[in-house]
Write a protein that holds these residues in place. Structure first.
Motif, PDB file in Angstrom:
ATOM      1  N   SER A   3       0.848  -1.180   0.000  1.00  0.00           N
ATOM      2  CA  SER A   3       0.000   0.000   0.000  1.00  0.00           C
ATOM      3  C   SER A   3       0.884   1.230   0.000  1.00  0.00           C
ATOM      4  N   GLY A   4       0.424   2.296  -0.669  1.00  0.00           N
ATOM      5  CA  GLY A   4       1.229   3.492  -0.782  1.00  0.00           C
ATOM      6  C   GLY A   4       1.155   4.361   0.468  1.00  0.00           C
ATOM      7  N   LEU A   5       2.157   5.204   0.617  1.00  0.00           N
ATOM      8  CA  LEU A   5       2.233   6.165   1.710  1.00  0.00           C
ATOM      9  C   LEU A   5       2.068   7.550   1.104  1.00  0.00           C
ATOM     10  N   GLN A   6       0.993   8.239   1.461  1.00  0.00           N
ATOM     11  CA  GLN A   6       0.720   9.560   0.905  1.00  0.00           C
ATOM     12  C   GLN A   6       1.433  10.632   1.721  1.00  0.00           C
ATOM     13  N   VAL A   7       2.089  11.537   1.007  1.00  0.00           N
ATOM     14  CA  VAL A   7       2.860  12.600   1.644  1.00  0.00           C
ATOM     15  C   VAL A   7       2.476  13.930   1.000  1.00  0.00           C
ATOM     16  N   LYS A   8       1.947  14.849   1.808  1.00  0.00           N
ATOM     17  CA  LYS A   8       1.607  16.184   1.332  1.00  0.00           C
ATOM     18  C   LYS A   8       2.804  17.105   1.568  1.00  0.00           C
ATOM     19  N   VAL A   9       3.237  17.782   0.510  1.00  0.00           N
ATOM     20  CA  VAL A   9       4.419  18.648   0.593  1.00  0.00           C
ATOM     21  C   VAL A   9       4.020  20.072   0.222  1.00  0.00           C
ATOM     22  N   ALA A  10       4.432  21.035   1.048  1.00  0.00           N
ATOM     23  CA  ALA A  10       4.116  22.441   0.796  1.00  0.00           C
ATOM     24  C   ALA A  10       5.264  23.303   1.301  1.00  0.00           C
TER      25      ALA A  10
END
Length: 333
Positions: A220-227
């Motif tokens: 399963s993927g690991l979601q990473v929000k980058v800002a």
């Protein structure tokens, strides 16, 4: 000479115990690196120099850091470049010092001087992959690995890396065939992991898994929000093509990423999904980790290895699998 080597090793060790004591608590990797390079280079430098002036205490200066040890070895190899083991040692030192391009070049010099060494060819191939920002084995690295296996057909690391190179090139059937002979030569725990890699390659090639093996479960993927932090873009001038690396590392393993994705500043803010397809090396996949450290890095050079001037987010540790996206903000003081 043997007596000298033994005495010099003891003396070097005594000096190192004093020099490295302040480093040990906060930088064990550097301390060990300095020790390995200095102790190993003691005998080598004697072989290359081997003159009374070189043994004069007035002319000797013990290196205080890994950088000093590297500088001394560089100087000796400049005076006497025909030492394969010297270039090999220098390449290993460059790797410890996170200088992959120089390590690649040093190992290349070593291979030219000792072309029949399977170990050297394998190290040189690995160094080429580590110097590539995508960790890819190029055509020259593949040729080195094939040459190593011609010299020593049962060389395990050469066979493993060649299989990785074949997987990277999309030749999954060849990778499976390259790896399968290793099953009879490794321990049970390694064989179980290797068998999963072989099955993944066989399935990708449209072939059935090995008899008696279960297909590996999809990761399963690991979601990473980058800002970017508010106001950061106004304080720092960033080109639109500046690279943004989203990196996951094992918390209890080597510094090499278990997953990495490359984007551009112009895409920010974005959400990246890290999975096993983003793993530079099949042996260290994201799905095999219990906990990872995540970081986002701005890199104007576009190089995967950290460079001077790169800016990183604060690292975040995550227990896998993560139930929600992880947020990384670049530019927080």
């Amino acid at each position: 000479m043997n007596v000298f080597l033994a005495l010099s090793a003891l003396l070097a060790l005594a000096v190192l115990l004093v020099l490295l004591r302040p480093l040990w608590r906060d930088a064990r990797g550097v301390a060990v690196g300095v020790a390995v390079v200095v102790l190993a280079s003691t005998g080598l430098l004697y072989r290359m120099v081997g003159t009374p002036p070189a043994l004069d205490p007035a002319n000797l200066k013990a290196p205080e850091t890994l950088g000093d040890a590297i500088a001394q070895l560089e100087a000796e190899l400049q005076r006497n470049p025909g030492q394969a083991e010297g270039w090999q040692l220098l390449g290993q030192a460059y790797q410890r010092d996170n200088r992959p391009a120089k390590a690649r070049d040093a190992f290349a010099r070593a291979v030219k001087l000792s072309p029949q060494s399977a170990d050297l060819a394998t190290e040189a191939a690995q160094a080429r992959a580590l110097a590539d920002d995508r960790r890819l084995f190029d055509a020259e690295a593949v040729a080195l690995l094939q040459g190593a296996l011609q010299v020593e057909p049962e060389h395990q690391r050469a066979r493993w890396f060649l299989g990785i190179a074949q997987r990277q090139a999309g030749d999954n059937a060849a990778a499976a065939a390259t790896w399968e002979p290793l099953l009879a030569r490794v321990d049970a725990a390694t064989a179980a992991s290797l068998r999963r890699e072989i099955d993944n390659a066989r399935i990708a090639a449209g072939m059935p898994p090995l008899p008696g093996a279960e297909p590996a479960a999809p990761a399963s993927g690991l979601q990473v929000k980058v800002a970017l932090a508010p106001g950061f873009a106004e304080r720092v001038r960033l080109r639109g093509d500046t690279s943004v690396f989203v990196i996951a590392r094992a918390t209890d393993g080597p510094p090499m990423p278990v997953a990495v994705e490359k984007r551009r500043v112009s895409e920010l803010p974005f959400t990246a999904t890290l999975d096993d397809g983003d793993s530079p090396m099949p042996a260290g996949k994201l799905s095999q980790q219990r906990e990872v450290e995540l970081v986002a890095r701005l890199s104007e050079s576009g190089e995967g290895n950290r460079q001077d001037g790169d800016i990183e987010s604060k690292p975040v540790r995550v227990i896998l699998p993560a139930a929600s996206p992880v947020e990384l903000v670049i530019g927080i003081p």
